[in-house]
Design an enzyme around this catalytic site. Structure first.
Site, PDB file in Angstrom:
ATOM      1  N   ASP A  20       4.777 -17.424  32.872  1.00 17.25           N
ATOM      2  CA  ASP A  20       5.096 -18.411  33.905  1.00 17.25           C
ATOM      3  C   ASP A  20       6.338 -19.174  33.463  1.00 17.25           C
ATOM      4  OD1 ASP A  20       4.897 -19.912  36.159  1.00 17.25           O
ATOM      5  OD2 ASP A  20       3.065 -20.972  35.598  1.00 17.25           O
ATOM      6  N   ASP A 114       8.196 -17.121  40.198  1.00 18.33           N
ATOM      7  CA  ASP A 114       8.389 -17.514  38.804  1.00 18.33           C
ATOM      8  C   ASP A 114       7.231 -17.136  37.886  1.00 18.33           C
ATOM      9  OD1 ASP A 114       6.596 -19.265  39.904  1.00 18.33           O
ATOM     10  OD2 ASP A 114       7.493 -21.083  39.060  1.00 18.33           O
ATOM     11  N   GLU A 115       6.396 -16.188  38.289  1.00 21.31           N
ATOM     12  CA  GLU A 115       5.298 -15.800  37.406  1.00 21.31           C
ATOM     13  C   GLU A 115       4.886 -14.358  37.643  1.00 21.31           C
ATOM     14  OE1 GLU A 115       1.505 -17.719  38.129  1.00 21.31           O
ATOM     15  OE2 GLU A 115       2.101 -18.179  40.195  1.00 21.31           O
TER      16      GLU A 115
END
Length: 416
Positions: A20, A114-115
């Site tokens: 993350d 974003d992960e």
């Protein structure tokens, strides 16, 4: 020490990682402007109706969180630095992060901008144990992109996600199989993804505040509090969950939305903006190798009245033209109900991998031409930037920039 499973002699590897990016949008802005380092930086709209899309860690120490009204954030931090969102910039950084992950690990499941989850068991031969792979990925992202990230690891995707949250900021935490139940036991039940405020309140009413306490209550009581998810949560609390990567996209969505400081009152303006949003969502789909069966239009008036309407396409698609046709039709059916628009959003749902979806029914001459054109537009935008091309229909009248989302364009919005 890793746990051993049954009569097997080999250790059980905590090979599911969750990577993350830390305060992703804000971190990109600080990287691009080093003068912001150490300041309470937030990304979002600066107007009276603006909300916080992302907050740097110095801002978080003041109590500022994602989705907070900007006016509240200003009260908490009078020296707040507000940066307008640059969604294209974040997506470019996201694409580079995912390239780094895939250069090391074959099995990567991106779940938001974003992960991602990674199954690193097959990469051990080349890159070492999960701890070493996590360190390698974080180091490479830092060296190549100058961005911080955190990694959690476990034998379960749910526990890996919890571990990455506990490792923040800029850290890693790998939980051995034998230690899973002990790791989870003292954590609040809200640490489990999917247990929201209502479920927390229901659990607290029966005396359950920590994950460990879930193991101590009867299954019937847990079922009354959590409903159909009760067996899954009980399995997790016991440390026996082994859910890995599933490439599950059917229950996810991609989209974007925008709040305006001045209400839109002209139907042409609304149509122009939702067209830009439809193209933006379609580009997200194509970059993710996905197609959508349903498109959703969300509209909100200044008094808070919100209309959400959906339309199912004949064939799963990643075409901006197809999405545009549907959202414009939805808008035209509902335009008489809302004369002033404060917020609009477009979202694609019921997603499927493009590779598994037949296109033969959509390959008419017209749709084929649109697919070729949009592929050419993608190549041009990849090379020259996302503002290099626009539909002619979006340029009439007052020019409109590509939508700047007030919240991250991802399925998981309120995360550490």
């Amino acid at each position: 020490m890793h746990a051993r499973t049954g009569a097997e002699s080999s250790p059980e590897i905590p090979g599911i990682l969750h990577l993350d990016m830390d305060a992703f949008f804000a971190s990109v802005e600080v990287r691009d402007d080093p003068g912001l380092q150490g300041l309470p930086v937030v990304v979002g709209g600066a107007g009276a109706r603006g909300v916080v899309a992302a907050a740097s860690y110095p801002a978080r120490t003041r109590g500022i969180r994602s989705a907070m009204p900007m006016a509240s954030a200003r009260r908490l931090a009078p020296d707040l630095v507000i940066v307008p969102p640059r969604i294209a910039r974040y997506r470019d950084a996201s694409a580079r992060v995912m390239e780094i992950l895939r250069s090391v690990v074959a099995e990567v499941e991106q779940i938001s901008i974003d992960e991602a989850f990674l199954d690193v068991r097959g990469a051990r031969r080349l890159f070492g144990e999960p701890e070493q792979i996590a360190a390698l990925l974080r180091r490479t992202i830092r060296e190549e992109l100058d961005l911080p990230s955190s990694v959690g690891g476990s034998v379960s995707r749910a526990v890996a996600k919890i571990a990455s949250a506990r490792a923040k900021p800029d850290g890693q935490l790998i939980v051995a199989a034998a230690e899973t139940a002990d790791f989870l036991a003292p954590l609040p039940v809200s640490a489990v993804s999917g247990i929201g405020p209502k479920a927390v309140a229901a659990l607290e009413r029966i005396g359950v505040h920590t994950i460990g306490q879930i193991r101590e209550i009867p299954a019937s009581a847990l079922a009354r509090a959590l409903g159909p998810r009760a067996p899954e949560i009980a399995h997790l609390a016991a440390g026996s969950d082994r859910t890995g990567l599933g490439h599950r996209v059917r229950d996810k969505s991609l989209g974007t939305e925008r709040t305006w400081d001045e209400d839109l009152t002209d139907a042409t303006q609304v149509r122009r903006n939702i067209t830009v949003m439809a193209d933006d969502v379609a580009r997200q789909l194509r970059r993710g190798g996905l197609v959508a069966r349903t498109v959703v239009l969300k509209l909100r008036s200044p008094d808070g009245t919100t209309i959400t309407r959906s339309s199912t396409v004949d064939q799963p698609t990643a075409s901006g033209e197809r999405l545009r046709e549907h959202v414009v039709a939805l808008w035209e059916r509902e335009s008489h109900r809302l004369h002033r628009i404060r917020l609009a959003g477009v979202r694609a749902t019921h997603l499927e991998p493009e590779a598994s979806t037949p296109y033969q029914h959509e390959l008419t001459a017209r749709s084929g031409q649109w697919r070729d054109l949009e592929a050419a537009m993608d190549r041009a935008m990849d090379r020259f930037g996302t503002t290099s091309l626009s539909r002619g229909s979006t340029l009439s009248g007052a020019p409109e920039a590509a939508p700047r989302a007030d919240s991250p364009p991802s399925p998981d919005q309120d995360r550490p």
